[in-house]
Design a protein around this motif. Structure first.
Motif, PDB file in Angstrom:
ATOM      1  N   SER A  68       0.798  -1.177   0.166  1.00 16.34           N
ATOM      2  CA  SER A  68       0.033   0.221   0.017  1.00 16.34           C
ATOM      3  C   SER A  68       0.949   1.178  -0.297  1.00 16.34           C
ATOM      4  CB  SER A  68      -0.995  -0.056   1.034  1.00 16.34           C
ATOM      5  OG  SER A  68      -0.424   0.337   2.328  1.00 16.34           O
ATOM      6  N   GLU A  69       0.392   2.142  -0.549  1.00 11.02           N
ATOM      7  CA  GLU A  69       1.019   3.488  -0.615  1.00 11.02           C
ATOM      8  C   GLU A  69       1.218   4.286   0.704  1.00 11.02           C
ATOM      9  OE1 GLU A  69      -0.992   6.597  -2.972  1.00 11.02           O
ATOM     10  OE2 GLU A  69       1.045   7.600  -3.321  1.00 11.02           O
ATOM     11  N   SER A  70       0.415   3.803   1.815  1.00  7.52           N
ATOM     12  CA  SER A  70       0.626   4.264   3.166  1.00  7.52           C
ATOM     13  C   SER A  70       1.757   3.870   3.776  1.00  7.52           C
ATOM     14  CB  SER A  70      -0.871   4.085   3.971  1.00  7.52           C
ATOM     15  OG  SER A  70      -0.840   2.761   3.857  1.00  7.52           O
ATOM     16  N   ALA A  71       2.276   2.818   3.319  1.00  4.75           N
ATOM     17  CA  ALA A  71       3.372   2.184   3.922  1.00  4.75           C
ATOM     18  C   ALA A  71       4.437   2.204   3.190  1.00  4.75           C
ATOM     19  CB  ALA A  71       3.370   0.648   4.210  1.00  4.75           C
ATOM     20  N   ASP A  72       4.681   3.209   2.169  1.00  4.37           N
ATOM     21  CA  ASP A  72       5.771   3.424   1.081  1.00  4.37           C
ATOM     22  C   ASP A  72       6.479   4.847   1.578  1.00  4.37           C
ATOM     23  OD1 ASP A  72       7.581   2.705  -0.470  1.00  4.37           O
ATOM     24  OD2 ASP A  72       6.369   2.853  -2.420  1.00  4.37           O
ATOM     25  N   ASN A  73       7.756   4.785   1.240  1.00  8.33           N
ATOM     26  CA  ASN A  73       8.685   5.840   1.516  1.00  8.33           C
ATOM     27  C   ASN A  73       9.778   5.830   0.583  1.00  8.33           C
ATOM     28  OD1 ASN A  73      10.671   7.719   2.362  1.00  8.33           O
ATOM     29  ND2 ASN A  73       9.759   7.918   4.345  1.00  8.33           N
ATOM     30  N   PRO A  74      10.056   6.639  -0.299  1.00  6.71           N
ATOM     31  CA  PRO A  74      11.078   6.469  -1.476  1.00  6.71           C
ATOM     32  C   PRO A  74      12.443   6.139  -0.754  1.00  6.71           C
ATOM     33  CG  PRO A  74       9.986   8.466  -1.666  1.00  6.71           C
ATOM     34  CD  PRO A  74       9.236   8.099  -0.544  1.00  6.71           C
ATOM     35  N   GLN A  75      12.635   6.540   0.327  1.00  8.85           N
ATOM     36  CA  GLN A  75      13.782   6.381   1.155  1.00  8.85           C
ATOM     37  C   GLN A  75      14.172   4.955   1.403  1.00  8.85           C
ATOM     38  OE1 GLN A  75      14.050   9.743   3.631  1.00  8.85           O
ATOM     39  NE2 GLN A  75      16.242   9.073   4.060  1.00  8.85           N
ATOM     40  N   ILE A  76      12.934   4.178   1.490  1.00  8.68           N
ATOM     41  CA  ILE A  76      13.284   2.763   1.769  1.00  8.68           C
ATOM     42  C   ILE A  76      14.160   2.139   0.549  1.00  8.68           C
ATOM     43  CG2 ILE A  76      11.941   0.547   2.078  1.00  8.68           C
ATOM     44  CD1 ILE A  76       9.654   1.928   2.942  1.00  8.68           C
ATOM     45  N   TRP A  77      13.653   2.688  -0.560  1.00 12.92           N
ATOM     46  CA  TRP A  77      14.309   2.070  -1.831  1.00 12.92           C
ATOM     47  C   TRP A  77      15.702   2.409  -2.207  1.00 12.92           C
ATOM     48  CZ3 TRP A  77      11.528  -1.934  -4.008  1.00 12.92           C
ATOM     49  CH2 TRP A  77      10.131  -1.757  -3.661  1.00 12.92           C
ATOM     50  N   THR A  78      15.805   3.817  -1.727  1.00 10.98           N
ATOM     51  CA  THR A  78      17.200   4.291  -1.926  1.00 10.98           C
ATOM     52  C   THR A  78      18.373   4.090  -0.861  1.00 10.98           C
ATOM     53  OG1 THR A  78      16.584   6.255  -0.984  1.00 10.98           O
ATOM     54  CG2 THR A  78      16.405   6.234  -3.551  1.00 10.98           C
ATOM     55  N   ASP A  79      17.806   3.993   0.176  1.00  9.19           N
ATOM     56  CA  ASP A  79      18.841   4.092   1.639  1.00  9.19           C
ATOM     57  C   ASP A  79      18.907   2.357   2.181  1.00  9.19           C
ATOM     58  OD1 ASP A  79      18.497   6.641   1.240  1.00  9.19           O
ATOM     59  OD2 ASP A  79      18.176   7.109   3.298  1.00  9.19           O
ATOM     60  N   LEU A  80      17.825   1.610   1.962  1.00 10.51           N
ATOM     61  CA  LEU A  80      17.714   0.270   2.828  1.00 10.51           C
ATOM     62  C   LEU A  80      17.844  -0.886   1.658  1.00 10.51           C
ATOM     63  CD1 LEU A  80      15.162   0.993   5.328  1.00 10.51           C
ATOM     64  CD2 LEU A  80      17.400   1.209   5.726  1.00 10.51           C
ATOM     65  N   LEU A  81      17.560  -0.441   0.429  1.00  8.81           N
ATOM     66  CA  LEU A  81      17.655  -1.669  -0.319  1.00  8.81           C
ATOM     67  C   LEU A  81      18.478  -1.606  -1.541  1.00  8.81           C
ATOM     68  CD1 LEU A  81      13.636  -1.905  -0.791  1.00  8.81           C
ATOM     69  CD2 LEU A  81      15.093  -3.393   0.541  1.00  8.81           C
ATOM     70  N   LEU A  82      19.248  -2.744  -2.152  1.00  6.06           N
ATOM     71  CA  LEU A  82      19.932  -2.509  -3.312  1.00  6.06           C
ATOM     72  C   LEU A  82      19.201  -2.282  -4.479  1.00  6.06           C
ATOM     73  CD1 LEU A  82      22.040  -5.797  -2.682  1.00  6.06           C
ATOM     74  CD2 LEU A  82      22.792  -3.428  -2.557  1.00  6.06           C
TER      75      LEU A  82
END
Lengths: 371, 190
Positions: free
Chosen positions: A254-268
């Motif tokens: 869901s969008e409410s649980a997304d944050n662009p930084q998850i993808w850039t800072d925490l994931l390859l």
């Protein structure tokens, strides 16, 4: 397309496995951390409505849960994450039980005892929690309370492993305590089932590191702001274990649980993203736009089942006729869990994704070997 | 509506029709009370009753206002659901339904118009509230048959101070057990 079941092989000692199970309602993660050690995060049940999906799979591959499972984690107390959890914990006799620090509270325990004294529903989450409390009492043990930046379990040796809790934050725990206290003040109001909290800020997100590989399990943690949700996780960054290659997408995409930084800072780059769909009332996740949003981040996106259909089921007979006349719309809840399995040798960059029992690819990449 | 006589239902959603005399439903309604989910024997005192001779099944007690049912005849329960309200809007509510006639059936979710609930029960329609939904045939004394849907919300007594004190005591003991176990853990790792 799902593969035929040819998964009855135990992973080698230096292999990492994440198995995600989930019907249209419910999810469970089984993680193999190498060296014979497994951990289970949340629970859903198989089509018999009793057997936890994780236990069924372990039996299928010939692993004894009483010795192999080291940790049983309840990320939060929503119905779609705890079905069969008590049976699972009872079977995993050498496992430590983990739940949110937000539940280490006398008011919460009082509420669950009050509600559990006379069960209100045939499938009540409170019953599940009380059964776990009873098992803890029997073992004279205490839960391992999860909160941000706490190590829940670790192992040294040739394939070192650490399991970190990334949430809940202090602020969320304090707010949870206050809300339990308010609920207890409501004496005089009629008994009802304790409604599920609407927000998932107290959910336990987990970072699992095995050798040089990391896996992010997002639970149902919502984006939040300031000291809550992913905002708090991303602000503190206390856990430095490298970026993750596998991501159990938070809150069913869901969008409410997304944050662009998850993808850039925490994931390859191009991580393997896995999720379970969710259907409750008129809420169906992930939506088309959720899938499109995640697809922009990775071509490796897999779901344990098709996203729930909004179409009513057509049945015949007097009962079905009456149901059609009375209800505006309805849908059945899928109960056979699909299975997404990701395996990866900790020394190699390649992994393999297999899909079973109705699991599907939602992204551009199919199942099979992934880079 | 169909005529009197047995009705073969072929959708596989129930095993056998259950037959409840209407005056029996009226008696249950008047008795009210709370069910004990763990007790299977049925007694009048508990406000529950057995239905049918071969397939006994507890009918959850119903407590509500003035019963508006006819004094004679039977209500054949074809299917019974236990529902929990997920969300409530102004005119409709969503509920999750467990088929208690055929427990192995899949759970369902549905949106109901509020007007399907009696006016006396509407204030109870809130998230977490529990209700029973009966679908069946009413066979009247003059051999007429009507298909009926009955939704009844459970009215549960409020928690008393004693309920809260008892639960609080258990919770306190439990917390002490946890703290003791944590201390033992720390000592063993030192």
């Amino acid at each position: 397309m799902s593969s035929a079941r040819n998964d009855a092989d135990v992973p080698d000692g230096d292999v990492l496995e994440i198995s995600l199970f989930g019907p249209g309602y419910g999810e469970s993660i089984l993680a193999y951390t190498g060296e014979g050690d497994w951990l289970v995060v949340d629970s859903c049940v198989t089509s018999d409505r009793k057997t936890p999906a994780a236990l069924a799979y372990l039996a299928h591959i010939g692993v004894d849960p009483s010795t192999a499972v080291k940790l049983v984690v309840a990320t939060h107390w929503h119905d779609d994450h705890i079905r069969g959890l008590a049976a699972l914990y009872r079977a995993c006799t050498s496992a430590r039980f983990v739940c949110s620090q937000a539940l280490k509270n006398e008011d919460f325990l009082t509420l669950s005892k009050m509600a559990g004294e006379r069960s209100l529903m045939k499938s009540s989450g409170v019953d599940e929690f009380n059964a776990i409390l009873a098992e803890l009492e029997r073992r004279r043990g205490a839960p391992r309370w999860a909160m941000a930046d706490r190590v829940l379990w670790s192992r040294g040796g040739a394939v070192p492993c650490k399991v970190w809790a990334l949430s809940p934050s202090d602020g969320v725990v304090t707010r949870a305590f206050r809300s339990f206290s308010r609920l207890l003040q409501s004496r005089g109001s009629p008994k009802k089932r304790i409604p599920a909290p609407e927000r998932n800020q107290g959910s336990v997100a987990i970072l699992l590191s095995v050798g040089s590989k990391s896996i992010l399990l997002g639970a149902d943690l919502e984006a939040g702001r300031e000291d809550r949700g992913w905002a708090a996780v991303l602000a503190t960054h206390a856990v430095v274990e490298g970026k993750s290659k596998i991501y159990k997408v938070a809150h069913h995409g869901s969008e409410s649980a997304d944050n662009p930084q998850i993808w850039t800072d925490l994931l390859l780059d191009q991580p393997i993203a896995i999720l379970t769909p969710f259907s409750r009332g008129n809420v169906h996740l992930p939506t088309e736009s959720d899938i499109q949003r995640i697809e922009k981040r990775t071509r490796y996106l897999y779901s344990t089942a098709r996203v729930a259909s909004r179409r009513a089921r057509r049945t015949t007979g007097s009962v079905a006729r009456t149901k059609r006349e009375v209800m505006i719309r309805s849908h059945g809840l899928v109960r056979t869990p699909g299975h997404v399995r990701v395996r990866m040798n900790i020394h190699e960059p390649l992994g393999r994704v297999d899909l079973y029992d109705g699991a599907i690819s939602l992204g551009a990449a199919c199942a099979g070997n992934v880079a | 509506m169909s005529t009197s006589g047995s009705q073969a239902v072929t959708d596989g959603t129930f095993e056998a029709p259950l037959c409840v005399p209407l005056d029996e439903i009226g008696r249950m309604i008047r008795l009210g009370g709370e069910p004990d989910a763990t007790s299977s024997p049925v007694s009048e005192k508990e406000g529950t009753t057995a239905i049918g001779s071969e397939k006994s099944q507890r009918v959850p007690p119903i407590v509500f206002g003035t019963p508006r049912i006819e004094p004679q005849g039977h209500f054949d329960v074809l299917q019974q659901y236990e529902g929990v309200v997920l969300s409530a809007g102004r005119d409709t509510f969503w509920a999750r339904l467990t088929n208690t006639t055929c427990p192995e059936a899949d759970e369902e979710e549905g949106e109901f118009p509020l007007e399907e609930v009696s006016e006396d029960d509407r204030w109870l329609v809130k998230p977490g509230a529990i209700f029973y939904w009966y679908i069946g045939y009413h066979d009247s004394a003059d051999r007429q048959r009507k298909r009926q849907s009955i939704i009844r919300f459970r009215r549960l007594p409020a928690y008393t101070s004693e309920d809260i004190s008892r639960a609080r005591e258990i919770a306190k003991e439990l917390m002490e057990t946890f703290l003791r176990a944590e201390r033992d853990d720390e000592l063993s790792t030192e």
